[in-house]
Design a protein around this motif. Structure first.
Motif, PDB file in Angstrom:
ATOM      1  N   GLY A 113       0.694  -1.220   0.027  1.00  0.00           N
ATOM      2  CA  GLY A 113      -0.164  -0.063  -0.058  1.00  0.00           C
ATOM      3  C   GLY A 113       0.787   1.292   0.086  1.00  0.00           C
ATOM      4  N   LEU A 114       1.998   1.190  -0.374  1.00  0.00           N
ATOM      5  CA  LEU A 114       2.958   2.480  -0.413  1.00  0.00           C
ATOM      6  C   LEU A 114       3.198   2.983  -1.858  1.00  0.00           C
ATOM      7  CD1 LEU A 114       5.381   1.740   2.440  1.00  0.00           C
ATOM      8  CD2 LEU A 114       3.596   3.137   2.643  1.00  0.00           C
ATOM      9  N   ASP A 115       2.340   3.535  -2.389  1.00  0.00           N
ATOM     10  CA  ASP A 115       2.548   3.997  -3.807  1.00  0.00           C
ATOM     11  C   ASP A 115       3.063   5.461  -3.688  1.00  0.00           C
ATOM     12  OD1 ASP A 115       1.636   1.816  -5.100  1.00  0.00           O
ATOM     13  OD2 ASP A 115      -0.465   2.514  -4.775  1.00  0.00           O
ATOM     14  N   ASP A 116       3.722   5.802  -4.857  1.00  0.00           N
ATOM     15  CA  ASP A 116       4.344   7.063  -5.137  1.00  0.00           C
ATOM     16  C   ASP A 116       3.365   8.105  -4.851  1.00  0.00           C
ATOM     17  OD1 ASP A 116       6.515   8.569  -5.459  1.00  0.00           O
ATOM     18  OD2 ASP A 116       6.638   8.491  -7.285  1.00  0.00           O
ATOM     19  N   GLU A 117       1.860   7.751  -5.327  1.00  0.00           N
ATOM     20  CA  GLU A 117       0.753   8.749  -5.008  1.00  0.00           C
ATOM     21  C   GLU A 117       0.342   8.978  -3.490  1.00  0.00           C
ATOM     22  OE1 GLU A 117      -0.101   5.859  -7.254  1.00  0.00           O
ATOM     23  OE2 GLU A 117       1.488   6.897  -8.731  1.00  0.00           O
ATOM     24  N   ASN A 118       0.721   7.824  -2.770  1.00  0.00           N
ATOM     25  CA  ASN A 118       0.004   7.923  -1.357  1.00  0.00           C
ATOM     26  C   ASN A 118       0.762   8.685  -0.426  1.00  0.00           C
ATOM     27  OD1 ASN A 118      -1.285   5.685  -2.974  1.00  0.00           O
ATOM     28  ND2 ASN A 118      -1.761   4.526  -1.082  1.00  0.00           N
ATOM     29  N   VAL A 119       2.019   8.234  -0.520  1.00  0.00           N
ATOM     30  CA  VAL A 119       3.382   8.823   0.536  1.00  0.00           C
ATOM     31  C   VAL A 119       3.988   9.690  -0.206  1.00  0.00           C
ATOM     32  CG1 VAL A 119       2.657   6.803   1.934  1.00  0.00           C
ATOM     33  CG2 VAL A 119       4.535   6.840   0.096  1.00  0.00           C
ATOM     34  N   PRO A 120       4.872  10.447   0.362  1.00  0.00           N
ATOM     35  CA  PRO A 120       6.033  11.344  -0.067  1.00  0.00           C
ATOM     36  C   PRO A 120       6.999  10.641  -0.802  1.00  0.00           C
ATOM     37  CG  PRO A 120       5.463  12.254   2.178  1.00  0.00           C
ATOM     38  CD  PRO A 120       4.634  10.647   2.006  1.00  0.00           C
ATOM     39  N   SER A 121       7.520  11.121  -1.705  1.00  0.00           N
ATOM     40  CA  SER A 121       8.486  10.658  -2.669  1.00  0.00           C
ATOM     41  C   SER A 121       9.730   9.934  -1.653  1.00  0.00           C
ATOM     42  CB  SER A 121       9.087  11.440  -3.595  1.00  0.00           C
ATOM     43  OG  SER A 121       9.660  10.669  -4.575  1.00  0.00           O
ATOM     44  N   GLY A 122      10.084  10.631  -0.698  1.00  0.00           N
ATOM     45  CA  GLY A 122      10.954  10.011   0.157  1.00  0.00           C
ATOM     46  C   GLY A 122      10.889   8.856   0.773  1.00  0.00           C
ATOM     47  N   TYR A 124       8.544   6.601   0.162  1.00  0.00           N
ATOM     48  CA  TYR A 124       8.333   5.550  -0.862  1.00  0.00           C
ATOM     49  C   TYR A 124       9.642   4.903  -1.046  1.00  0.00           C
ATOM     50  CZ  TYR A 124       7.699   3.436  -5.288  1.00  0.00           C
ATOM     51  OH  TYR A 124       7.690   2.474  -6.404  1.00  0.00           O
ATOM     52  N   TRP A 125      10.590   5.783  -1.752  1.00  0.00           N
ATOM     53  CA  TRP A 125      12.067   5.284  -2.164  1.00  0.00           C
ATOM     54  C   TRP A 125      12.761   4.731  -0.867  1.00  0.00           C
ATOM     55  CZ3 TRP A 125      12.896   3.743  -6.708  1.00  0.00           C
ATOM     56  CH2 TRP A 125      12.222   4.269  -7.688  1.00  0.00           C
ATOM     57  N   THR A 126      12.612   5.188   0.333  1.00  0.00           N
ATOM     58  CA  THR A 126      13.312   4.682   1.338  1.00  0.00           C
ATOM     59  C   THR A 126      12.698   3.166   1.598  1.00  0.00           C
ATOM     60  OG1 THR A 126      13.713   6.697   2.326  1.00  0.00           O
ATOM     61  CG2 THR A 126      14.011   4.802   3.863  1.00  0.00           C
ATOM     62  N   CYS A 127      11.446   2.913   1.607  1.00  0.00           N
ATOM     63  CA  CYS A 127      10.825   1.832   1.854  1.00  0.00           C
ATOM     64  C   CYS A 127      11.061   0.854   0.714  1.00  0.00           C
ATOM     65  CB  CYS A 127       9.295   1.816   1.953  1.00  0.00           C
ATOM     66  SG  CYS A 127       8.745   2.771   3.442  1.00  0.00           S
ATOM     67  N   ARG A 128      11.131   1.243  -0.402  1.00  0.00           N
ATOM     68  CA  ARG A 128      11.354   0.453  -1.691  1.00  0.00           C
ATOM     69  C   ARG A 128      12.924  -0.154  -1.373  1.00  0.00           C
ATOM     70  NH1 ARG A 128      10.215   1.331  -7.865  1.00  0.00           N
ATOM     71  NH2 ARG A 128      11.491  -0.655  -8.836  1.00  0.00           N
ATOM     72  N   ILE A 129      14.011   0.949  -1.210  1.00  0.00           N
ATOM     73  CA  ILE A 129      15.332   0.581  -0.951  1.00  0.00           C
ATOM     74  C   ILE A 129      15.338  -0.616   0.160  1.00  0.00           C
ATOM     75  CG2 ILE A 129      17.780   1.203  -0.441  1.00  0.00           C
ATOM     76  CD1 ILE A 129      16.893   3.603  -2.262  1.00  0.00           C
ATOM     77  N   PHE A 130      14.740  -0.332   1.167  1.00  0.00           N
ATOM     78  CA  PHE A 130      14.833  -1.273   2.425  1.00  0.00           C
ATOM     79  C   PHE A 130      14.056  -2.806   2.178  1.00  0.00           C
ATOM     80  CE2 PHE A 130      15.658   2.375   5.241  1.00  0.00           C
ATOM     81  CZ  PHE A 130      16.760   1.971   5.900  1.00  0.00           C
ATOM     82  N   MET A 131      13.230  -2.526   1.134  1.00  0.00           N
ATOM     83  CA  MET A 131      12.598  -3.787   0.567  1.00  0.00           C
ATOM     84  C   MET A 131      13.634  -4.520   0.048  1.00  0.00           C
ATOM     85  SD  MET A 131       9.622  -4.191   2.087  1.00  0.00           S
ATOM     86  CE  MET A 131       8.969  -5.377   1.500  1.00  0.00           C
ATOM     87  N   ILE A 132      14.370  -4.291  -0.845  1.00  0.00           N
ATOM     88  CA  ILE A 132      15.489  -4.750  -1.879  1.00  0.00           C
ATOM     89  C   ILE A 132      16.220  -5.859  -0.975  1.00  0.00           C
ATOM     90  CG2 ILE A 132      17.747  -4.412  -3.157  1.00  0.00           C
ATOM     91  CD1 ILE A 132      16.222  -1.940  -4.337  1.00  0.00           C
ATOM     92  N   PHE A 133      16.749  -4.996   0.171  1.00  0.00           N
ATOM     93  CA  PHE A 133      17.674  -5.962   1.218  1.00  0.00           C
ATOM     94  C   PHE A 133      16.983  -7.398   1.317  1.00  0.00           C
ATOM     95  CE2 PHE A 133      19.299  -7.299   5.254  1.00  0.00           C
ATOM     96  CZ  PHE A 133      20.734  -7.489   4.997  1.00  0.00           C
ATOM     97  N   PRO A 134      15.879  -7.634   2.234  1.00  0.00           N
ATOM     98  CA  PRO A 134      15.588  -9.076   2.157  1.00  0.00           C
ATOM     99  C   PRO A 134      15.473  -9.810   1.092  1.00  0.00           C
ATOM    100  CG  PRO A 134      14.011  -7.670   2.979  1.00  0.00           C
ATOM    101  CD  PRO A 134      15.249  -6.524   2.511  1.00  0.00           C
ATOM    102  N   ILE A 135      14.983  -9.300   0.123  1.00  0.00           N
ATOM    103  CA  ILE A 135      14.597  -9.963  -1.339  1.00  0.00           C
ATOM    104  C   ILE A 135      15.889 -10.421  -1.947  1.00  0.00           C
ATOM    105  CG2 ILE A 135      13.778  -9.430  -3.677  1.00  0.00           C
ATOM    106  CD1 ILE A 135      11.745  -7.346  -2.620  1.00  0.00           C
ATOM    107  N   TYR A 136      16.856  -9.507  -1.465  1.00  0.00           N
ATOM    108  CA  TYR A 136      18.301  -9.938  -2.379  1.00  0.00           C
ATOM    109  C   TYR A 136      18.860 -10.945  -1.547  1.00  0.00           C
ATOM    110  CZ  TYR A 136      23.206  -9.125  -3.918  1.00  0.00           C
ATOM    111  OH  TYR A 136      24.300  -9.244  -4.402  1.00  0.00           O
TER     112      TYR A 136
END
Length: 171
Positions: A113-122, A124-136
């Motif tokens: 539920g964290l879209d670029d439209e829902n939350v501030p860009s900073g 959104y990108w922080t959450c996206r980068i933090f999601m990369i770590f466990p996926i990686y």
């Protein structure tokens, strides 16, 4: 062909897959970079489009191959592998894992539920980068297993997590 086998310590013909797959993926990357450059400078749909794309692709391919060979030489004493061709497989695994983790993080962040439209860009990108770590972390071991390098990547994973203070997560 024998020079390739000798250089990469290839003992079976199936192992030739890795140098050729590595060269193909490197050329594909060079081509995609050249196409992006073509669009960025507005040369798309011009007479010089294919000449530009071909020339730039070959140039980037050459630079990337030189860079990867330099990396192999630097890492050949640090990474414990039985044969040199395994280093190509390891590089391919790192490339696929990094790209795939970056691609999968976007839909996962959207799913929670964290879209670029829902939350501030900073945020959104922080959450996206933090999601990369466990996926990686998960993908690295799984894709490493697919390429026959599970032992290397499991040791790599444990070492990385211990250095980050997360050693309690692995036995």
């Amino acid at each position: 062909m024998q020079k390739i086998k000798d250089r990469w310590e290839i003992s079976s013909n199936w192992q030739l897959l890795f140098p050729f797959l590595g060269a193909f993926l490197t050329f594909l990357t060079a081509y995609l970079i050249a196409r992006r450059l073509l669009h960025a400078i507005g040369m798309n749909n011009t007479a010089a489009e294919w000449i530009f794309t071909g020339t730039v692709s070959i140039s980037i391919f050459y630079i990337l191959i030189k860079f990867f060979v330099w990396c192999f030489k630097k890492l050949e004493n640090r990474w414990v592998v039985e044969q040199k061709w395994e280093m190509i497989a390891i590089f391919i695994v790192f490339a696929i894992t990094g790209s795939l983790a970056g691609k999968l993080a976007g839909p996962l962040v959207h799913w929670i539920g964290l879209d670029d439209e829902n939350v501030p860009s900073g945020i959104y990108w922080t959450c996206r980068i933090f999601m990369i770590f466990p996926i990686y972390q998960v993908l690295l071991v799984c894709i490493g297993w697919l390429f026959g390098q599970f032992k290397f990547f499991w040791a790599f994973e444990k070492k990385m997590l211990k250095r980050m203070g997360l050693g309690f997560l692995v036995p």
